[in-house]
Scaffold this motif. Structure first.
Motif, short mmCIF file in Angstrom:
data_model
loop_
_atom_site.label_atom_id
_atom_site.label_comp_id
_atom_site.label_asym_id
_atom_site.label_seq_id
_atom_site.Cartn_x
_atom_site.Cartn_y
_atom_site.Cartn_z
N LYS A 180 0.85 -1.20 0.00
CA LYS A 180 0.00 0.00 0.00
C LYS A 180 0.87 1.24 0.00
CE LYS A 180 -3.68 2.20 -0.21
NZ LYS A 180 -2.94 3.00 -1.17
N CYS A 181 0.69 2.07 -1.00
CA CYS A 181 1.45 3.33 -1.11
C CYS A 181 0.62 4.44 -0.46
CB CYS A 181 1.74 3.63 -2.58
SG CYS A 181 2.81 2.40 -3.35
N PRO A 188 -6.15 0.50 2.39
CA PRO A 188 -6.47 -0.35 1.24
C PRO A 188 -7.96 -0.29 0.93
CG PRO A 188 -5.16 -1.55 2.86
CD PRO A 188 -5.61 -0.28 3.51
N MET A 189 -8.31 -0.50 -0.33
CA MET A 189 -9.72 -0.54 -0.71
C MET A 189 -10.41 -1.70 0.02
SD MET A 189 -9.25 -1.92 -4.64
CE MET A 189 -7.86 -0.80 -4.95
N PRO A 190 -11.73 -1.61 0.24
CA PRO A 190 -12.43 -2.62 1.06
C PRO A 190 -12.19 -4.06 0.62
CG PRO A 190 -13.86 -0.74 0.68
CD PRO A 190 -12.63 -0.50 -0.14
N VAL A 191 -12.18 -4.34 -0.69
CA VAL A 191 -11.98 -5.72 -1.14
C VAL A 191 -10.60 -6.22 -0.75
CG1 VAL A 191 -11.19 -5.06 -3.46
CG2 VAL A 191 -12.22 -7.30 -3.09
N ALA A 193 -8.86 -5.02 1.91
CA ALA A 193 -8.89 -5.15 3.37
C ALA A 193 -9.48 -6.50 3.79
CB ALA A 193 -9.70 -4.00 3.98
N GLU A 194 -10.46 -6.96 3.06
CA GLU A 194 -11.07 -8.26 3.36
C GLU A 194 -10.09 -9.38 3.07
OE1 GLU A 194 -13.94 -10.64 4.95
OE2 GLU A 194 -13.96 -8.43 4.85
N LEU A 195 -9.39 -9.30 1.94
CA LEU A 195 -8.42 -10.33 1.58
C LEU A 195 -7.26 -10.38 2.58
CD1 LEU A 195 -8.37 -9.73 -2.27
CD2 LEU A 195 -9.01 -11.88 -1.15
N LEU A 196 -6.91 -9.24 3.14
CA LEU A 196 -5.80 -9.18 4.09
C LEU A 196 -6.11 -9.88 5.41
CD1 LEU A 196 -4.54 -5.55 3.41
CD2 LEU A 196 -3.18 -7.63 3.14
N LYS A 197 -7.36 -10.29 5.60
CA LYS A 197 -7.71 -11.08 6.78
C LYS A 197 -7.23 -12.53 6.63
CE LYS A 197 -11.85 -8.33 7.79
NZ LYS A 197 -13.34 -8.36 7.87
N GLU A 202 -0.17 -10.73 3.31
CA GLU A 202 0.49 -9.78 4.20
C GLU A 202 0.42 -8.38 3.61
OE1 GLU A 202 4.67 -10.32 4.70
OE2 GLU A 202 5.11 -10.10 2.57
N LEU A 203 0.44 -7.39 4.48
CA LEU A 203 0.40 -5.98 4.07
C LEU A 203 1.75 -5.35 4.34
CD1 LEU A 203 -1.17 -3.39 3.21
CD2 LEU A 203 -1.71 -3.08 5.65
#
Length: 235
Positions: A180-181, A188-191, A193-197, A202-203
């Motif tokens: 994420k820049c 991050p966009m919501p989709v 953010a969900e994947l990062l769960k 990793e972020l």
């Protein structure tokens, strides 16, 4: 040694990765920047979104690459994410660089106010045209870096932006890093953010703008190289 297939976002080709590729090569890796159909030196080649997915898969298979890290920036996160699930056990990791991610049945232009983009594509005979220096303001870029982006930009085939993605399994199962820049947007966009769960994702944050291959190539190359250490494909 890891094979990195590097794919830039809208309007840009392989040359966007010149500095990042040099850093990866110096670290002992094999960078393979890829120009997608219809862009840069491949201008004039008809292209839709699935053409771009095939471009990436074909490159991996043509070179018989193993332990591949697919890297997608901006728009190219969409074809890269689809290609990542199609290359099977050749994949080590997928890295999304401040990018969109594929959602089955949705296009790059889905989910955000993009009517102006659709209109611009229609008015320009099916292409999203390059933009001026004002578009890159506030993104941590020098005037020289902005000039290089503009110089290397070409009209982007509109069909690649409007065609839907096709996924056969949940994207969250892939081993992934999302970069994420923060100058572009702090969250991050919501989709995403969900994947990062997912335990497979990793972020990593970069304190720069949307084009880190130009503004922070050395730091981006380091993050890409470090992503290899966590490259495991879930069963």
């Amino acid at each position: 040694m890891t094979n990195f297939v590097l794919v830039a976002g809208v309007r840009l080709g392989a040359s966007a990765w010149d500095e990042v590729a040099a850093e990866l090569r110096a670290a002992g890796h094999e960078p393979r920047p890829l120009t997608l159909s219809g862009l840069a030196e491949k201008r004039g080649v008809p292209a839709g979104q699935q053409t771009h997915v095939r471009d990436i898969v074909d490159e991996v298979e043509r070179l018989d690459l193993r332990e591949v890290v697919l890297v997608g920036h901006s728009y190219s996160g969409i074809p890269v994410g689809q290609a990542a699930e199609r290359i099977g056990d050749r994949l080590a990791r997928v890295v999304f660089v401040d990018s969109s991610v594929p959602v089955d049945g949705e296009s790059f232009l889905s989910g955000w106010p993009s009517d102006h983009v659709r209109e611009a594509i229609e008015e320009s005979d099916g292409f999203w045209l390059p933009v001026g220096p004002e578009h890159y303001a506030g993104q941590g870029l020098t005037d020289e870096q902005i000039a290089r982006i503009i110089e290397r930009s070409s009209p982007h085939p509109g069909a690649t932006l409007t065609e839907p993605a096709v996924l056969t399994r949940p994207l969250g199962r892939l081993p992934a890093t999302y970069i994420k820049c923060l100058l572009d947007d702090e969250e991050p966009m919501p989709v995403v953010a969900e994947l990062l769960k997912s335990e497979s994702w990793e972020l990593v944050e970069m304190d720069t703008g949307h084009w880190p291959m130009f503004s922070r190539p050395r730091e981006l190359a380091r993050i890409l190289a470090e992503s290899v250490a966590t490259s495991t494909l879930p069963s």
